[in-house]
Structures are given as C-alpha cells and as structure tokens.
Scaffold this motif. Sequence first.
Motif, mmCIF file in Angstrom:
data_model
loop_
_atom_site.group_PDB
_atom_site.id
_atom_site.type_symbol
_atom_site.label_atom_id
_atom_site.label_comp_id
_atom_site.label_asym_id
_atom_site.label_seq_id
_atom_site.Cartn_x
_atom_site.Cartn_y
_atom_site.Cartn_z
ATOM 1 N N HIS A 130 0.828 -1.219 0.000
ATOM 2 C CA HIS A 130 0.000 0.000 0.000
ATOM 3 C C HIS A 130 0.861 1.269 0.000
ATOM 4 C CE1 HIS A 130 -3.051 -2.966 0.635
ATOM 5 N NE2 HIS A 130 -2.404 -3.373 1.719
ATOM 6 N N ARG A 141 -7.324 1.219 3.790
ATOM 7 C CA ARG A 141 -6.428 0.424 4.632
ATOM 8 C C ARG A 141 -6.107 1.182 5.920
ATOM 9 N NH1 ARG A 141 -7.206 -4.423 3.026
ATOM 10 N NH2 ARG A 141 -5.403 -5.094 4.215
ATOM 11 N N GLU A 153 -2.338 0.814 7.636
ATOM 12 C CA GLU A 153 -1.537 -0.346 7.233
ATOM 13 C C GLU A 153 -0.267 0.056 6.488
ATOM 14 O OE1 GLU A 153 -3.213 -3.487 4.723
ATOM 15 O OE2 GLU A 153 -1.186 -4.313 4.658
ATOM 16 N N ASN A 157 3.453 -1.364 7.474
ATOM 17 C CA ASN A 157 4.247 -2.159 6.535
ATOM 18 C C ASN A 157 5.623 -1.531 6.302
ATOM 19 O OD1 ASN A 157 1.982 -3.785 6.202
ATOM 20 N ND2 ASN A 157 1.293 -2.710 4.368
ATOM 21 N N HIS A 253 2.945 -7.074 4.442
ATOM 22 C CA HIS A 253 1.601 -6.561 4.763
ATOM 23 C C HIS A 253 1.217 -6.897 6.194
ATOM 24 C CE1 HIS A 253 -0.057 -5.637 0.650
ATOM 25 N NE2 HIS A 253 1.073 -6.254 0.353
ATOM 26 N N PHE A 254 0.222 -6.142 6.712
ATOM 27 C CA PHE A 254 -0.571 -6.559 7.866
ATOM 28 C C PHE A 254 -1.929 -6.982 7.300
ATOM 29 C CE2 PHE A 254 1.391 -5.340 12.048
ATOM 30 C CZ PHE A 254 2.600 -4.897 11.553
HETATM 31 ZN ZN LIG Z 1 -2.155 -5.137 2.828
#
Ligand SMILES: [Zn+2]
Length: 425
Positions: A130, A141, A153, A157, A253-254
């Motif tokens: 993202h 996000r 997010e 990240n 990612h989360f």
């Molecule tokens: Zn993600």
Amino acid sequence: MVRTVVRIFLWLTVAMMGAAPGGAAPAEALLFSPVAEVPEWRLLDQGQGKLTRAEFTERLRKTFDPEGALPKYLLFDEGGVTLFRDTARTIPLYRLKFATQPPPWPAPVLTAGDPARPLAGKTLCLDPGHIGGDWADIEERTFRIGRDQPVVEGALNLRVSQILEKRLQEAGARVVWTHQGFQPTTPLRPADLYPEAIEYLLQGSRGARVPRFSANRLIRWNAELLFYRSAEISARARRVNEELQPDLTLCIHFNAAPWPGGRIGLTSANKLVLFAHGAYTAGELAFDDQKFRLMRKLLEGSTPVELGVGAAIGECFRQGWGFRPESYAGSGYAHATGVSPYVWYRNLIANRLFDGPVVFVEGPYMNDREMYRWIQAGEYPGTKPVAGRKRGNIFGEYADLVADGVIAYFRSQTGVPPAFTNYSP
Ligand SMILES: [Zn+2]
C-alpha cells in the motif's frame, strides 16, 4: 504514457461498439485487465525449447492452473503448444516449443556461500504494501477505534520493512525497494483513470466487489481502485523488472479480518498466511495479459524459491508467535501448495507482475484483539507485557521472524552446486 492513451482510446471505442444498437458485445472487451500493459509475447522466447511437455503440464496442474481452465485455450501439437485468445482456438497468441530432454527441476536458483553472511551477493527487494499517508483513506487500509491512534496499514508495513532491511543487510544482502515513504510510484492519479473506470463498469466488473453507490460515486470509487491497485502496482513492477532485478521480492503486509457484524470492531484472528504465485481463476484467464503473465511466470521457474522461502518464514511464525495457518480452502481464488500449511498459491497483481520470485507475507491481523493492543503499544524499546506475554515491539518482532525465515532458507541452500544464474530460464 503513450500506451495508456492508446488503451483508453481502445476501451472507449470498444465501449461505444458495445453500446451500438443490435451490436453484440465485442470479444475485444475482454482482452486486458484494467490498466494492464499490452503483452510483449517475444519476451517468452527465452523459454523456447526449455521445458518438456510433461513439465509444462505439471507446472500448470500443480501451481498455475489447478482449476484446469487454461487447456480450453491450448492446442498441443507434435513438438509444442499454441496458446489462443479464445476458447474456440481461432486467434493464436503464442506457440511454445517443448524440450526433448527433461530439464533439471527444481533448478537451484539461489545458493548461499559464506555461512556467516548467508545473503551475500543477493539482491533482495522490499515491497511494503500500500501507499499510506494521504492515500490511506482511499486505499481503505486504515481504521480508528474511539480515541486510539489510527491504524494505517501502509505505515505499519513500511516500519516493519525498514527494520527488516537492517537485518537482511547484516546477513550480507543488498536491499532495494519498490518504494519508500508515502508517495505513489505511479505518476497517474485517480482523476486520470475515469475512462478506464467507466469501461471497467461497462464490462460489468466481472463479479468484482462493487459497493452500492450512485453512478458518479461508483465511477470515482473505481478510478481510485484502479489508481492504488492497478496503476500503482504496475509502476512498482516496471521498477522491479527494468531497474532492480532482485533475486527475491518480499511483499510485507498486515492482514485485516472482516469486520464483525460489518461494524468496525475487534475480533479474534491469530493466524498467518503467505502467498506464492499461482492459482489463476477461469475468469482471469479470459484476459490476454493474464495468460501472458501465467506463461512468463511458468517459464521463469520461480515456484521452488517462493515455496521454500514461504515455508521457512511460516515455520518461524509458528515457533515465534504460535500462529495457526489461515485456510483458503473453498475460496475459489487460492489453492493449497502442499509444502506448508501457511503457504497458498494466489494470483495477486504484485506477484503476477513482478519478475522473479515473490513472497507475500500477510502478517498479523490488525483488528485481532491481541495484535491491535500490541500495535497500539507502539515501537517501545526492550520488552514489556502485552496480551499476557513479555514481548518486544510488534514491528521488530515481525521483521525478525521474516528475516529469520529468509536466512534459514538461504542457509538450507548451502552446498547446492553454485549453478546460480538468475531467475530467467
Ligand atoms: Zn495489505
């Protein structure tokens, strides 16, 4: 940019043809995913004569096409296979010649030398998922509960990736990035993508998630989606494929679980999933660009590295955090790899468009009760009790688990003959 203009013109032309009275929807409407580049089929030529027919069909069946949708577009002959645009097999796109001798498979793509610096000589690319920053809202996000710090997010990240970079460098790797900071990589903005957004809607969006908005809001929502997903990731892919050419890309990612009852709130989801590239759906394979990328990734032969690295990272998460594997059984878009319960095949824009091995780490769920509290605790030094356990901060622990997995994988490759070339077949 020229290509984009041409594509917009093509889409509008097709859209108008489709709207003509009595005119059947033209087949061209399904040629490309939105914002995709026109395939350069000659790029597959380096894979000519490298795979036997048995190996080709095995890779399709196990990894890229477990649903068995592609054979409708294929015609096998004496020494090769032709891929067609259509299931009637009237418009050929590419013919691949098969090898007569079985190739070594899996090819040792990455090998380690110095045990103290197991990543020496390797270029690892970090792709923090993202954009974040001013774009977090339209990316959908970010969320906030009460007066707590907002959870974004893209920022999480990026922070994990920055710590991960240090760990990988200490192990000898050269680290490169698809992007750093909170600015888009693509020069396009949502307002540039209205024609594509309209066309996408005219195509019926092919079963994609479409919210119930007014027509104007729906076009804007689609233009935003094409911006932060298709255009942004395509721009990162150009950087990876043309400039960076890493040995391995890690997408960090989360994760986010569906909101309980549709309202923002916490849930229980201490699970982990990693993705390797594969599992194209029948719907995706209607598009030329998807067929092209399937062929390119199949010939590239990155699957063993993606599975090996993914399994090693999954094992570190199991030992370190006790996460159970997430299951995508029955999802229709992800397929079990069989090498690790944590690693699933999935066709995502990033792992499709990036050349070379790509491992997608989905990380902890941001809206899991424990993980949420841990994220809210921030980047504290040392350890402190969080959710009943003494823990370092979540960013450092997440980065450490990924680094440990990557290093363990490369160490496990020591002793494999140094047949290193690059990921091209
Ligand atoms: Zn993600």
